[in-house]
Design a protein around this motif. Sequence first.
Motif, PDB file in Angstrom:
ATOM      1  N   TYR A 173      34.920  47.550  30.025  1.00  0.00           N
ATOM      2  CA  TYR A 173      34.576  47.059  31.363  1.00  0.00           C
ATOM      3  C   TYR A 173      34.898  45.584  31.422  1.00  0.00           C
ATOM      4  N   PHE A 174      35.452  45.152  32.552  1.00  0.00           N
ATOM      5  CA  PHE A 174      35.713  43.730  32.751  1.00  0.00           C
ATOM      6  C   PHE A 174      35.486  43.408  34.221  1.00  0.00           C
ATOM      7  N   GLY A 175      34.643  42.418  34.482  1.00  0.00           N
ATOM      8  CA  GLY A 175      34.350  42.025  35.856  1.00  0.00           C
ATOM      9  C   GLY A 175      34.105  40.531  35.958  1.00  0.00           C
ATOM     10  N   ARG A 176      34.539  39.946  37.071  1.00  0.00           N
ATOM     11  CA  ARG A 176      34.365  38.508  37.273  1.00  0.00           C
ATOM     12  C   ARG A 176      34.069  38.206  38.735  1.00  0.00           C
ATOM     13  N   ASP A 177      33.212  37.205  38.959  1.00  0.00           N
ATOM     14  CA  ASP A 177      33.020  36.574  40.265  1.00  0.00           C
ATOM     15  C   ASP A 177      33.664  35.198  40.203  1.00  0.00           C
ATOM     16  N   VAL A 178      34.401  34.846  41.224  1.00  0.00           N
ATOM     17  CA  VAL A 178      35.086  33.547  41.279  1.00  0.00           C
ATOM     18  C   VAL A 178      34.744  32.867  42.598  1.00  0.00           C
ATOM     19  N   LEU A 179      34.229  31.638  42.508  1.00  0.00           N
ATOM     20  CA  LEU A 179      33.870  30.863  43.695  1.00  0.00           C
ATOM     21  C   LEU A 179      34.411  29.453  43.542  1.00  0.00           C
ATOM     22  N   SER A 180      35.139  28.992  44.548  1.00  0.00           N
ATOM     23  CA  SER A 180      35.675  27.628  44.506  1.00  0.00           C
ATOM     24  C   SER A 180      35.652  27.012  45.895  1.00  0.00           C
ATOM     25  N   PHE A 181      35.557  25.696  45.924  1.00  0.00           N
ATOM     26  CA  PHE A 181      35.521  24.950  47.186  1.00  0.00           C
ATOM     27  C   PHE A 181      36.214  23.619  46.971  1.00  0.00           C
ATOM     28  N   GLY A 193      32.308  30.419  38.066  1.00  0.00           N
ATOM     29  CA  GLY A 193      32.659  31.810  37.805  1.00  0.00           C
ATOM     30  C   GLY A 193      31.724  32.411  36.783  1.00  0.00           C
ATOM     31  N   TRP A 194      31.517  33.698  36.875  1.00  0.00           N
ATOM     32  CA  TRP A 194      30.652  34.390  35.926  1.00  0.00           C
ATOM     33  C   TRP A 194      31.066  35.852  35.840  1.00  0.00           C
ATOM     34  N   GLY A 195      30.730  36.477  34.725  1.00  0.00           N
ATOM     35  CA  GLY A 195      31.088  37.880  34.600  1.00  0.00           C
ATOM     36  C   GLY A 195      30.820  38.452  33.227  1.00  0.00           C
ATOM     37  N   ASN A 196      30.951  39.780  33.145  1.00  0.00           N
ATOM     38  CA  ASN A 196      30.706  40.529  31.917  1.00  0.00           C
ATOM     39  C   ASN A 196      31.998  41.143  31.399  1.00  0.00           C
ATOM     40  N   SER A 197      32.038  41.315  30.075  1.00  0.00           N
ATOM     41  CA  SER A 197      33.105  42.078  29.430  1.00  0.00           C
ATOM     42  C   SER A 197      32.464  42.947  28.353  1.00  0.00           C
ATOM     43  N   THR A 198      32.865  44.199  28.278  1.00  0.00           N
ATOM     44  CA  THR A 198      32.345  45.078  27.236  1.00  0.00           C
ATOM     45  C   THR A 198      33.483  45.921  26.670  1.00  0.00           C
ATOM     46  N   GLY A 199      33.305  46.329  25.424  1.00  0.00           N
ATOM     47  CA  GLY A 199      34.254  47.224  24.779  1.00  0.00           C
ATOM     48  C   GLY A 199      33.524  48.092  23.767  1.00  0.00           C
ATOM     49  N   VAL A 200      33.807  49.377  23.770  1.00  0.00           N
ATOM     50  CA  VAL A 200      33.109  50.312  22.884  1.00  0.00           C
ATOM     51  C   VAL A 200      34.120  51.295  22.297  1.00  0.00           C
ATOM     52  N   VAL A 201      34.022  51.496  20.983  1.00  0.00           N
ATOM     53  CA  VAL A 201      34.762  52.551  20.296  1.00  0.00           C
ATOM     54  C   VAL A 201      33.745  53.435  19.590  1.00  0.00           C
ATOM     55  N   ARG A 202      33.793  54.743  19.868  1.00  0.00           N
ATOM     56  CA  ARG A 202      32.785  55.655  19.309  1.00  0.00           C
ATOM     57  C   ARG A 202      33.464  56.859  18.676  1.00  0.00           C
TER      58      ARG A 202
END
Length: 272
Positions: A173-181, A193-202
């Motif tokens: 999963y990869f997600g980002r919020d981007v805000l600039s002015f 900017g902020w966001g999460n990244s995840t990776g799983v191998v099972r």
Amino acid sequence: EVDVLKTIQLLPGVKSAGDGNAGFYVRGGGPDQNLILLDEAVVYNASHLLGFFSVFNGDAVKSVNLIKGGMPAEYGGRLASVLDISMKEGNNKEFHVDGGIGVISSRLTVQGPIKKDTGSFIISARRTYIDVLVKRFVSPSSTLKNSVYYFYVLNAKVNYRLSDKDRIFASGYFGRDVLSFEDPVSQFNLNTGWGNSTGVVRWNHLFSDKLFMNTSAIFSDYVFSFGAGQSGFAFNLFSGIRDWNGKVDFNYYPSTRHEIKFGANYIFHTFT
């Protein structure tokens, strides 16, 4: 918009953090006291657009399990609740394409077989186009003309059956919020900017009809950055948390009426 977190806010014992907010309270516990997992990986910030959207794309979600008390030891312990979300594994027989066009965001999901009846994949993406729409309605002389906000999400998962007793999964999963002015007149600019990244191998292995094992390698990362400047002066703030997680779980069924779970889990946290 289909939203997993908004749906569970309608359940008994769960209270919304407010209108337009993806946070939730379970039996009096705070939003930060909930453990939120996506395919075993911890998601530290579960909202987009300052809380109006959750980070979970409904097209990619297979199941949702909310535990409001007496959390099993396998989750490591939480004060309020555990929200365990699993992603779809993809269609292993034929290709499918799903999507939707919304006022604020649009989404697209593609799934199909890698090898028929043996392996499959799913890729799901979502993005807002608030930045594009706003520019159409803002006066060219307005300071908001140079404002940009958008978020994007990408989910992907593959699985493959190695043998009758072995199967491997990989998801991310990869997600980002981007805000600039930016205001050229006052020479003021802001970027965050902020966001999460995840990776799983099972790896799933079946020893017998009564005993099977799951071995997982899990990566989870959350970052937040804030920077601003004016007339040659600038500052930047950054924070984040990164986890490396290894776990092995065993499920043993001595009879049809009993189930025994045991295993081990190690997490290495890095706080910045």
